[in-house]
Design a protein around this motif. Structure first.
Motif, PDB file in Angstrom:
ATOM      1  N   PHE A  52       0.902  -1.561  -0.155  1.00  0.00           N
ATOM      2  CA  PHE A  52       0.078   0.352  -0.117  1.00  0.00           C
ATOM      3  C   PHE A  52       1.085   0.941  -0.060  1.00  0.00           C
ATOM      4  O   PHE A  52       2.022   1.258  -0.122  1.00  0.00           O
ATOM      5  CB  PHE A  52      -0.596   0.258   1.148  1.00  0.00           C
ATOM      6  N   THR A  53       0.117   2.444   0.323  1.00  0.00           N
ATOM      7  CA  THR A  53       0.761   3.629   0.271  1.00  0.00           C
ATOM      8  C   THR A  53       2.415   3.232   1.113  1.00  0.00           C
ATOM      9  O   THR A  53       2.384   3.252   2.044  1.00  0.00           O
ATOM     10  CB  THR A  53       0.200   4.404   0.524  1.00  0.00           C
ATOM     11  N   LEU A  54       3.211   3.993   0.148  1.00  0.00           N
ATOM     12  CA  LEU A  54       4.511   3.900   1.118  1.00  0.00           C
ATOM     13  C   LEU A  54       4.770   5.608   1.708  1.00  0.00           C
ATOM     14  O   LEU A  54       5.996   6.104   2.068  1.00  0.00           O
ATOM     15  CB  LEU A  54       5.268   4.758  -0.300  1.00  0.00           C
ATOM     16  N   SER A  55       3.549   5.770   2.453  1.00  0.00           N
ATOM     17  CA  SER A  55       2.968   6.551   3.689  1.00  0.00           C
ATOM     18  C   SER A  55       4.187   6.677   4.994  1.00  0.00           C
ATOM     19  O   SER A  55       4.125   7.018   5.829  1.00  0.00           O
ATOM     20  CB  SER A  55       2.236   7.149   3.775  1.00  0.00           C
ATOM     21  N   VAL A 114       8.120   2.061   3.620  1.00  0.00           N
ATOM     22  CA  VAL A 114       9.147   2.447   3.348  1.00  0.00           C
ATOM     23  C   VAL A 114      10.429   2.046   3.243  1.00  0.00           C
ATOM     24  O   VAL A 114      11.607   1.030   2.318  1.00  0.00           O
ATOM     25  CB  VAL A 114       9.225   3.945   3.311  1.00  0.00           C
ATOM     26  N   LEU A 144      11.064  -1.259   2.245  1.00  0.00           N
ATOM     27  CA  LEU A 144      10.787  -1.591   0.937  1.00  0.00           C
ATOM     28  C   LEU A 144      12.789  -1.561   0.424  1.00  0.00           C
ATOM     29  O   LEU A 144      13.127  -2.072  -0.237  1.00  0.00           O
ATOM     30  CB  LEU A 144      10.362  -1.347   0.361  1.00  0.00           C
ATOM     31  N   GLU A 145      13.472  -0.589   1.078  1.00  0.00           N
ATOM     32  CA  GLU A 145      14.776  -0.164   0.529  1.00  0.00           C
ATOM     33  C   GLU A 145      15.321  -1.185   0.743  1.00  0.00           C
ATOM     34  O   GLU A 145      16.064  -1.450   0.111  1.00  0.00           O
ATOM     35  CB  GLU A 145      14.589   1.402   1.446  1.00  0.00           C
ATOM     36  N   ALA A 180      15.310  -4.016  -1.730  1.00  0.00           N
ATOM     37  CA  ALA A 180      15.499  -3.538  -2.822  1.00  0.00           C
ATOM     38  C   ALA A 180      17.246  -4.025  -2.797  1.00  0.00           C
ATOM     39  O   ALA A 180      17.502  -4.365  -4.060  1.00  0.00           O
ATOM     40  CB  ALA A 180      15.242  -1.852  -3.134  1.00  0.00           C
TER      41      ALA A 180
END
Lengths: 334, 334
Positions: A64-67, A72, A75-76, A79
């Motif tokens: 959902f939103t990266l807020s 975040v 996710l980082e 990656a």
DNA sequence: GTGGCTGATGTTTGCGTAAACATCGGCGGT
DNA sequence: ACCGCCGATGTTTACGCAAACATCAGCCAC
């Protein structure tokens, strides 16, 4: 590739061997091929490569939103870890957490070039959306209790929460109030449950839960309620953002932190040390969560290791200035 | 695909036509093919498709850490816009902003399946890394002044800054101090320049610049310096996080906000409204920036529209409680 | 009725790569 | 000296799809 082969005076197969770092190529030939590649600016076509190999070396991440900081940071880390393993990461944003949107993301996924998927959201939404995943696509989930159906990697919500509650009880508070996250978040639910369990285990009464939606603004609104509770001397906020709003509400109502009310957060966002006062909180190791996600999903792809089950990443209590013994010293307890 | 064709009693080409929504297929045949697809769980192989079509329908996004709100929000908007256009987004994280790392990201990119790249970082690092981009890969840059060499989309740093400075001057402050971001950030540099320009244009003296690194912690350290400046009544912080640290430092030193010192931020992060006091700041429309990035890059791919130049997205002043006339009312000026 | 046209479908081909197999020269063992 | 084997390289093929071209039935105009 054919051009490179021609220029280097070898067959295209040898070019392929060089480009894939295959053994069994004469060093001299190899250098010639490399030179030819450079001269022609050759770069392998990943589509053809993927077609031939049957894999894309890509991991999809649905969230959902990266807020929220947590998503975040996770996710980082995903990656970064994926890159280290030679995998790329494709982002599949889901604008709104409705079943339709989730289904939409998955149907996009269906024709997307990914070998595996990491889902950063409550898995119930996923199941409810009756999605059919491509059969060979592996899935790992964050923020969920679906360990029996999926591979799950998550922060140890329960352990962290118990640490927080225990810290406040140890300071002498009779009980701890809870500013919870939204009901549809598994993490929020898990923290609320653990908070209740910790109080019950300690034989303390559990005050009613006050609920927010993770945002600072919702923490502020909830804080106005809590400030009105005369007997509230300690609050466990389910994340740092809500704790921020809570601090503001308490300040506005003239209740000093930590002298009158202790506040503890969850996440340890970078800003937490700059709150007024600096926030005592539970540090989540998002980097580790991301790393483990990637490892788990790669392990599943290679079919070694367990296909399901839950991996928990521990939290760490960061003591700052927002917690203290209750007014009166709390000696009545210790 | 051949299986589907066999089951539906048509040729594979007809299956292809159906799966691509081609016109000129009999409705009856079409339904048969769809039924066959469903029965066999057919899903098109994107590698083969990309190989045949010569494009991947994927946009790569290169960025440093996702720890700044701006980058994250921009990324999110890019992902959403790209999805709406039928494009996927692949993330290329660069752990450390060194030339080596950047070069590494680009060399990974070389063999990555992307049609275009959006770079969210100061372009100098990119040039300095002497990267050679694959010739057909289009690039759009955020946070850079390289409009003459690249296509640039960015927030109107300058306009926003002037609005902020003017707001403080209008309140009656004689001058405005500046808590700047790191020197290697173009956005930080641009804001600092505009701040200086606005003061000069208004015939006001420009105090020395105090510098942070975007983090709240650095804002706190800088804030301790600023708090010691007796004549400092107004501060323009280059982002909200640093403003947060600044607020804490001022509070610790007994300087009230906004009574003694006015503070204005930049970004309008969601938490800004929950600071103590709620922060007056400049709202950045990251969603718009992301949307424009995607549009620009697609336009370049389709070769219509300008190949370079800068697009600016305006900011909006959000008035909250951290700004007020200077002690003494500021009547000496207005 | 015949030619030409249109719309629906089938057939062929090649995208760039790498696996599988084929080839070929040289070297060691007997 | 001959066999067999190994290492280095070349040749063939297929991955799944869609563009280009081929086919074919039906229809209209003259």
């Amino acid at each position: 590739m054919a051009d490179v082969a021609r220029l280097a005076g070898v067959s295209s197969q040898t070019v392929s061997r060089v480009s894939n770092g295959y053994a069994g190529v004469n060093e001299e030939t190899r250098q010639q091929v490399l030179a030819a590649m450079k001269e022609l600016g050759y770069r392998p076509n990943s589509a053809a490569r993927a077609l031939k190999r049957g894999e894309f070396r890509t991991i999809g991440v649905i969230t959902f939103t990266l807020s929220t900081t947590g998503n975040v940071r996770t996710l980082e880390a995903i990656a970064t870890s994926a890159a280290a393993e030679g995998y790329a990461v494709t982002l599949l944003p889901v604008a709104v957490p409705t079943q339709d949107e989730v289904r939409g993301a998955f149907s996009r996924l269906e024709e997307l070039a990914v070998d595996a998927v990491i889902v950063i959201m409550e898995v119930h939404l996923l199941d409810a959306a009756t999605v059919t995943l491509p059969p060979h696509v592996q899935v790992v989930v964050v923020d969920s209790d679906a360990g029996s159906h999926y591979t799950v990697v998550d922060t140890d919500q329960s352990g962290g929460t118990r640490t927080a509650v225990q810290h406040l009880l140890d300071l002498g508070h009779l009980t701890v109030w809870h500013l919870a996250g939204p009901e549809d978040s598994f993490a929020a639910q898990r923290r609320a449950d653990a908070w209740h369990g910790a109080l019950t285990d300690a034989g303390r009464p559990a005050p009613p839960v006050v609920r927010g939606d993770w945002s600072a603004e919702s923490g502020y609104r909830a804080g106005l309620e809590l400030a009105a509770q005369e007997d509230c001397t300690a609050v466990f906020a389910a994340n740092d953002q809500m704790a921020l709003g809570l601090l503001r509400a308490l300040h506005e109502r003239g209740r000093r932190v930590p002298e009158d009310v202790s506040v503890i957060g969850f996440d340890d966002i970078p800003e937490a040390s700059s709150f007024l006062p600096p926030l005592t909180t539970l540090h989540q190791d998002f980097a580790e969560v991301g790393r483990l996600c990637v490892q788990a999903v790669l392990r599943k792809m290679r079919r070694d290791g367990p296909q399901r089950g839950t991996t928990l990443v521990p939290t760490r209590l960061v003591l700052r200035d927002s917690t203290a013994p209750p007014p009166g010293g709390g000696a009545g307890e210790v």
